[in-house]
Design a protein around this motif. Structure first.
Motif, PDB file in Angstrom:
ATOM      1  N   TYR A  91     -12.016  -1.174   8.635  1.00 18.86           N
ATOM      2  CA  TYR A  91     -10.801  -0.513   9.099  1.00 18.86           C
ATOM      3  C   TYR A  91     -11.165   0.513  10.150  1.00 18.86           C
ATOM      4  O   TYR A  91     -12.224   1.137  10.069  1.00 18.86           O
ATOM      5  CB  TYR A  91     -10.091   0.197   7.943  1.00 18.86           C
ATOM      6  CG  TYR A  91      -9.502  -0.737   6.917  1.00 18.86           C
ATOM      7  CD1 TYR A  91      -8.382  -1.510   7.238  1.00 18.86           C
ATOM      8  CD2 TYR A  91     -10.049  -0.835   5.644  1.00 18.86           C
ATOM      9  CE1 TYR A  91      -7.829  -2.359   6.290  1.00 18.86           C
ATOM     10  CE2 TYR A  91      -9.497  -1.679   4.699  1.00 18.86           C
ATOM     11  CZ  TYR A  91      -8.387  -2.441   5.029  1.00 18.86           C
ATOM     12  OH  TYR A  91      -7.847  -3.269   4.117  1.00 18.86           O
ATOM     13  N   SER A  93     -13.938   4.122  -6.903  1.00 16.90           N
ATOM     14  CA  SER A  93     -12.700   4.196  -6.139  1.00 16.90           C
ATOM     15  C   SER A  93     -13.043   4.192  -4.654  1.00 16.90           C
ATOM     16  O   SER A  93     -13.958   4.879  -4.220  1.00 16.90           O
ATOM     17  CB  SER A  93     -11.952   5.481  -6.513  1.00 16.90           C
ATOM     18  OG  SER A  93     -10.755   5.539  -5.802  1.00 16.90           O
ATOM     19  N   GLY A  94     -12.389   3.388  -3.892  1.00 16.40           N
ATOM     20  CA  GLY A  94     -12.655   3.306  -2.460  1.00 16.40           C
ATOM     21  C   GLY A  94     -13.735   2.312  -2.110  1.00 16.40           C
ATOM     22  O   GLY A  94     -14.110   2.182  -0.944  1.00 16.40           O
ATOM     23  N   HIS A 103     -11.105  -0.563 -13.978  1.00 19.42           N
ATOM     24  CA  HIS A 103     -12.069   0.525 -14.136  1.00 19.42           C
ATOM     25  C   HIS A 103     -12.561   0.586 -15.564  1.00 19.42           C
ATOM     26  O   HIS A 103     -13.463   1.342 -15.885  1.00 19.42           O
ATOM     27  CB  HIS A 103     -11.408   1.871 -13.794  1.00 19.42           C
ATOM     28  CG  HIS A 103     -11.253   2.101 -12.332  1.00 19.42           C
ATOM     29  ND1 HIS A 103     -12.329   2.243 -11.487  1.00 19.42           N
ATOM     30  CD2 HIS A 103     -10.155   2.204 -11.543  1.00 19.42           C
ATOM     31  CE1 HIS A 103     -11.903   2.419 -10.255  1.00 19.42           C
ATOM     32  NE2 HIS A 103     -10.577   2.393 -10.259  1.00 19.42           N
ATOM     33  N   ARG A 151       0.819  -1.205   0.000  1.00 19.87           N
ATOM     34  CA  ARG A 151       0.000   0.000   0.000  1.00 19.87           C
ATOM     35  C   ARG A 151       0.856   1.259   0.000  1.00 19.87           C
ATOM     36  O   ARG A 151       0.406   2.327  -0.365  1.00 19.87           O
ATOM     37  CB  ARG A 151      -0.864   0.017   1.257  1.00 19.87           C
ATOM     38  CG  ARG A 151      -2.311   0.011   0.932  1.00 19.87           C
ATOM     39  CD  ARG A 151      -3.122  -0.087   2.172  1.00 19.87           C
ATOM     40  NE  ARG A 151      -4.313  -0.862   1.891  1.00 19.87           N
ATOM     41  CZ  ARG A 151      -5.305  -0.420   1.137  1.00 19.87           C
ATOM     42  NH1 ARG A 151      -5.273   0.780   0.614  1.00 19.87           N
ATOM     43  NH2 ARG A 151      -6.349  -1.179   0.900  1.00 19.87           N
ATOM     44  N   GLY A 161     -13.481  -0.856  -2.189  1.00 21.37           N
ATOM     45  CA  GLY A 161     -12.915  -2.017  -1.493  1.00 21.37           C
ATOM     46  C   GLY A 161     -12.407  -3.114  -2.407  1.00 21.37           C
ATOM     47  O   GLY A 161     -12.205  -4.242  -1.973  1.00 21.37           O
ATOM     48  N   LYS A 162     -12.169  -2.776  -3.682  1.00 22.84           N
ATOM     49  CA  LYS A 162     -11.709  -3.803  -4.631  1.00 22.84           C
ATOM     50  C   LYS A 162     -10.331  -4.339  -4.239  1.00 22.84           C
ATOM     51  O   LYS A 162     -10.111  -5.557  -4.195  1.00 22.84           O
ATOM     52  CB  LYS A 162     -11.646  -3.212  -6.052  1.00 22.84           C
ATOM     53  CG  LYS A 162     -12.951  -2.607  -6.527  1.00 22.84           C
ATOM     54  CD  LYS A 162     -12.844  -2.065  -7.930  1.00 22.84           C
ATOM     55  CE  LYS A 162     -11.875  -0.897  -8.055  1.00 22.84           C
ATOM     56  NZ  LYS A 162     -12.308   0.323  -7.328  1.00 22.84           N
ATOM     57  N   SER A 163      -9.414  -3.402  -3.946  1.00 23.99           N
ATOM     58  CA  SER A 163      -8.067  -3.842  -3.570  1.00 23.99           C
ATOM     59  C   SER A 163      -8.113  -4.623  -2.266  1.00 23.99           C
ATOM     60  O   SER A 163      -7.422  -5.634  -2.104  1.00 23.99           O
ATOM     61  CB  SER A 163      -7.137  -2.640  -3.426  1.00 23.99           C
ATOM     62  OG  SER A 163      -6.984  -2.006  -4.674  1.00 23.99           O
ATOM     63  N   THR A 164      -8.954  -4.130  -1.337  1.00 20.44           N
ATOM     64  CA  THR A 164      -9.095  -4.824  -0.057  1.00 20.44           C
ATOM     65  C   THR A 164      -9.553  -6.262  -0.279  1.00 20.44           C
ATOM     66  O   THR A 164      -8.989  -7.205   0.287  1.00 20.44           O
ATOM     67  CB  THR A 164     -10.114  -4.078   0.818  1.00 20.44           C
ATOM     68  OG1 THR A 164      -9.689  -2.727   0.965  1.00 20.44           O
ATOM     69  CG2 THR A 164     -10.236  -4.725   2.184  1.00 20.44           C
TER      70      THR A 164
HETATM   71  N1  LIG Z   1      -4.983  -0.118   5.952  1.00 15.16           N
HETATM   72  C1  LIG Z   1      -6.093   0.652   5.897  1.00 15.16           C
HETATM   73  N2  LIG Z   1      -6.444   1.407   6.950  1.00 15.16           N
HETATM   74  C2  LIG Z   1      -7.538   2.190   6.909  1.00 15.16           C
HETATM   75  N3  LIG Z   1      -8.314   2.278   5.853  1.00 15.16           N
HETATM   76  C3  LIG Z   1      -8.043   1.555   4.781  1.00 15.16           C
HETATM   77  C4  LIG Z   1      -6.911   0.701   4.734  1.00 15.16           C
HETATM   78  N4  LIG Z   1      -6.886   0.102   3.545  1.00 15.16           N
HETATM   79  C5  LIG Z   1      -7.961   0.571   2.855  1.00 15.16           C
HETATM   80  N5  LIG Z   1      -8.645   1.431   3.589  1.00 15.16           N
HETATM   81  C6  LIG Z   1      -9.874   2.102   3.186  1.00 15.16           C
HETATM   82  O1  LIG Z   1     -10.739   1.124   2.672  1.00 15.16           O
HETATM   83  C7  LIG Z   1     -11.436   1.626   1.577  1.00 15.16           C
HETATM   84  C8  LIG Z   1     -11.262   0.685   0.386  1.00 15.16           C
HETATM   85  O2  LIG Z   1      -9.944   0.764  -0.077  1.00 15.16           O
HETATM   86  P1  LIG Z   1      -9.505  -0.016  -1.372  1.00 15.16           P
HETATM   87  O3  LIG Z   1      -8.071   0.293  -1.579  1.00 15.16           O
HETATM   88  O4  LIG Z   1      -9.859  -1.445  -1.202  1.00 15.16           O
HETATM   89  O5  LIG Z   1     -10.385   0.640  -2.485  1.00 15.16           O
HETATM   90  P2  LIG Z   1     -10.401   0.363  -4.049  1.00 15.16           P
HETATM   91  O6  LIG Z   1     -11.726  -0.088  -4.390  1.00 15.16           O
HETATM   92  O7  LIG Z   1      -9.265  -0.527  -4.392  1.00 15.16           O
HETATM   93  O8  LIG Z   1     -10.128   1.808  -4.633  1.00 15.16           O
HETATM   94  P3  LIG Z   1      -9.354   2.222  -5.961  1.00 15.16           P
HETATM   95  O9  LIG Z   1     -10.212   1.932  -7.083  1.00 15.16           O
HETATM   96  O10 LIG Z   1      -9.093   3.689  -5.794  1.00 15.16           O
HETATM   97  O11 LIG Z   1      -8.071   1.424  -5.966  1.00 15.16           O
HETATM   98  C9  LIG Z   1     -10.902   3.004   1.300  1.00 15.16           C
HETATM   99  O12 LIG Z   1     -11.831   3.934   1.790  1.00 15.16           O
HETATM  100  C10 LIG Z   1      -9.628   3.083   2.090  1.00 15.16           C
HETATM  101  O13 LIG Z   1      -9.480   4.379   2.588  1.00 15.16           O
END
Ligand SMILES: Nc1ncnc2c1ncn2[C@@H]1O[C@H](COP(=O)(O)OP(=O)(O)OP(=O)(O)O)[C@@H](O)[C@H]1O
Ligand SMILES: [Mg+2]
Lengths: 411, 220
Positions: free
Chosen positions: B15, B44-45, B198, A409, B47-50
């Motif tokens: 989180y 964006s945000g 995306h 990250r 949670g895909k990466s999560t």
């Molecule tokens: N380690 C962490 N601590 C706190 N919040 C987190 C953490 N990791 C992710 N988040 C929050 O979780 C949410 C989802 O994050 P994530 O990276 O999964 O989004 P995403 O769908 O991959 O976005 P993007 O398309 O921009 O990559 C976001 O609001 C982010 O701020």
């Protein structure tokens, strides 16, 4: 090769890069420390070694001295000969005299030696630069080189010797004539003090000059090689009756204070110079820490690829170890090369600063001595490798603590 | 389903954000079959990466279960052989050249032999980088770097490939090429693919399209 060792090597020596700057600087730091340690402990060891050798070569392994005069010199020697470990003995008498050559005076310490026995105990011939020990008789003298130079005496010159006995003669209103002696030899030990203030005559002449009769001051003893001088001295003391009023001391004991200071000096220098390696290790630590921070995402990726945290840690620890070992090897090479050319270097330095005189007078030696002890080298190597490996520990710990998710990250 | 490669049930993740908790995933269910390709889109945000990190076993869910090919073992050791990951940033190791980067995936398993080297060369050929094999990552273009990363992800012949916006840092043409490559290679080796993107056009090329919204999948 395990991947973490491979990666450690690659980080130190990246593919396709000719000169790994970070590695070179880190290695240089360690190697400078090691080289300095090797050089200084060797030179210090050299001084110590030379001084010890000189003491043994001029005093023998053990010296037996009476509290006053030893009247029965032959008896004492006969008794010493029965002590196990004693190889040879030679009697001596000593004292300060006034020596004159063409009205140039000097006040050397005169040693009366038994010409027939002395060579069995100390290798005096080795130090004779001109003339010979065999020619020494009751009308001749052997001068030390610097002394001869300062009073302008040469082989064959006549010198006049006046002993403190003159005072008593004057008191009893007798006429005292200085003794005229022929110079039959010049010796040089290589030690400033000995070379400028000692003269040798026969024991009989010394006894006569000092009015000793047949008495002597003590006996120098040679012991079997390999036998500890202190042990031999203790044995001799046990064998001699207290009534004899003589004590044996090893050369080490006799020169205890001096040798102790020498050792202390060497230890101090060792510890001070060790700090160079410690400082170098700190720079290795900080470089590796920077590298951990810079590579946070790669470290995360390695975790994602299946690398274990302890393997990641090993990768950084190994870099410290590798810098340490390379630096140590380079330092040893640098140190020994410098030692090899030390006299040329010193010569160049003294010529630049016109300080040869000072150097000889201050350090007692005309050549810079060096004696590297195996123990010292092992200690240096172990210290430097251990310290450098420790330097990798903190970065390694930081790297191991990184969780892949968080590391990845980290944008 | 006997040939399910990935089975996720009720995955939850939140989180801490200040003194509140931010619920990112509220019960995600996902099944991926052998050789199947699935795309995930979402704001964006969202949670895909999560989610991808949970699926990869890189992070533990707060609740829910995950199984790889029916087994709940999602540890580091198994991950190295079971799945490959491609990230938006390519994460090539800068001290290594392209070929060494690809081989790194096998080195970590400790099984580097002639067959592995042959496989790396084969993969580099497939991603069209035979000529670039000895280049450092700094000497490669973005598209080339991502192709090296794809080759690395496929090095251990994984059953599942996870890709998190692999074209995010690439221009459109290059991105299209990388996606074609990814899909082609996965189809060829019957590797299941979960692609976060995306790009609607890229998503349409997969067998199944999912949308992550409000912490779970909204089909359609
Ligand atoms: N380690 C962490 N601590 C706190 N919040 C987190 C953490 N990791 C992710 N988040 C929050 O979780 C949410 C989802 O994050 P994530 O990276 O999964 O989004 P995403 O769908 O991959 O976005 P993007 O398309 O921009 O990559 C976001 O609001 C982010 O701020
Ligand atoms: Mg994301």
């Amino acid at each position: 090769m395990p991947w973490y060792l491979y990666l450690a090597l690659k980080q130190l020596f990246p593919t396709g890069r000719k000169f790994p700057f970070f590695t070179a600087i880190s290695v240089l730091g360690v190697s400078l420390g090691v080289a300095l340690l090797v050089i200084s402990t060797s030179v210090m060891g050299g001084f110590g070694y030379e001084i010890r050798r000189m003491i043994v070569d001029t005093q023998g392994d053990v010296q037996v001295r009476g509290q006053g005069l030893v009247e029965d010199g032959a008896g004492l020697q006969a008794r010493l000969a029965t002590v196990p470990g004693v190889v040879a003995t030679t009697p001596f008498a000593e004292g300060v005299v006034m020596l004159q050559h063409e009205r140039k005076p000097a006040f050397p310490a005169m040693q009366g030696i038994d010409v027939n026995r002395v060579s069995k105990v100390v290798p005096l011939e080795r130090f004779i630069r001109a003339g010979s020990l065999d020619e020494l008789d009751d009308d001749s003298i052997i001068l030390s080189s610097k002394l001869a130079l300062s009073i302008g005496a040469r082989l064959g010159s006549k010198v006049e010797v006046t002993s403190p006995l003159v005072v008593e003669k004057i008191k009893s209103e007798e006429i005292y004539l200085p003794r005229e002696l022929r110079v039959v030899g010049i010796f040089e030990v290589g030690h400033q003090q000995l070379d400028s203030s000692v003269v040798l005559v026969t024991l009989r002449l010394m006894q006569e000059l000092y009015g000793l009769g047949t008495a002597i001051h003590g006996v120098n003893v040679k012991i079997v090689p390999g036998l500890d001088a202190d042990v031999a001295a203790a044995r001799i003391n046990a064998a001699l009756p207290p009534a004899a009023r003589v004590t044996a001391r090893s050369w080490m004991e006799a020169n205890q204070d001096f040798l102790f200071i020498l050792q202390l000096e060497k230890n101090m220098i060792f510890f001070l110079l060790l700090f160079i390696i410690i400082v170098a290790a700190f720079s290795v630590t900080s470089s590796l820490l920077i590298s951990v921070v810079r590579k946070t995402r790669e470290i995360g990726l390695l975790g994602a690829l299946g690398g274990q945290p302890r393997q990641v840690a090993a990768c950084f620890c190994f870099q410290g170890l590798l810098i340490g070992t390379t630096g140590t090897v380079a330092g040893l090479v640098l140190g020994f090369t410098t030692l090899y050319f030390r006299n040329a270097l010193v010569e160049g330095f003294t010529r630049l600063t016109a300080s040869e005189e000072v150097l000889t007078r201050f350090y007692q030696f005309s050549q810079l001595p060096a004696h590297t002890s195996k123990g010292d080298v092992v200690l240096i190597v172990v210290c430097s490798v251990v310290i450098s490996t420790l330097a990798g520990l903190l970065p390694a710990w930081r790297a191991a603590r990184l969780k892949p998710v968080e590391a990845l990250r980290n944008e | 389903m006997s040939d399910a490669i990935l089975t996720a049930r009720g995955l939850r993740k939140s989180y801490a954000s200040g003194d509140r908790r931010l619920d990112v995933l509220n019960g995600v269910d996902l099944d991926v079959a052998k050789g199947e390709s699935v795309s995930i889109r979402g704001e964006s945000g969202s949670g895909k990466s999560t989610l991808l990190q949970l699926l990869a076993g890189l992070d533990a869910p707060d609740a829910g279960t995950l199984a790889w090919a029916g087994s709940a073992d999602t540890g580091t050791k198994r991950r190295a052989t079971f799945l490959g990951i491609v990230f938006q940033s390519f994460y090539l190791i800068p001290e290594l050249n392209a070929r060494e980067n690809v081989l790194m995936a096998r080195r970590i398993l400790g099984r580097l032999d002639a067959a592995a080297r042959a496989r790396a060369d084969e993969l580099l050929a497939k991603v069209g980088l035979t000529e670039r094999a000895t280049h450092l990552s700094s000497q490669l273009s973005g598209g080339e770097r991502q192709r090296v990363a794809v080759a690395r992800a496929l090095m251990n012949s994984p059953q599942l490939l996870l890709a998190d916006e692999p074209t995010g840092n690439l221009d459109e043409t290059t991105g299209d090429a990388v996606i074609e490559l990814l899909l082609g290679l996965c189809a060829e080796s019957q590797t299941a693919l979960v692609l976060v993107t995306h790009n609607a056009a890229h998503a349409r090329k997969t067998h199944r399209q999912l949308f992550l919204r409000g912490g779970s999948f909204a089909h359609g």
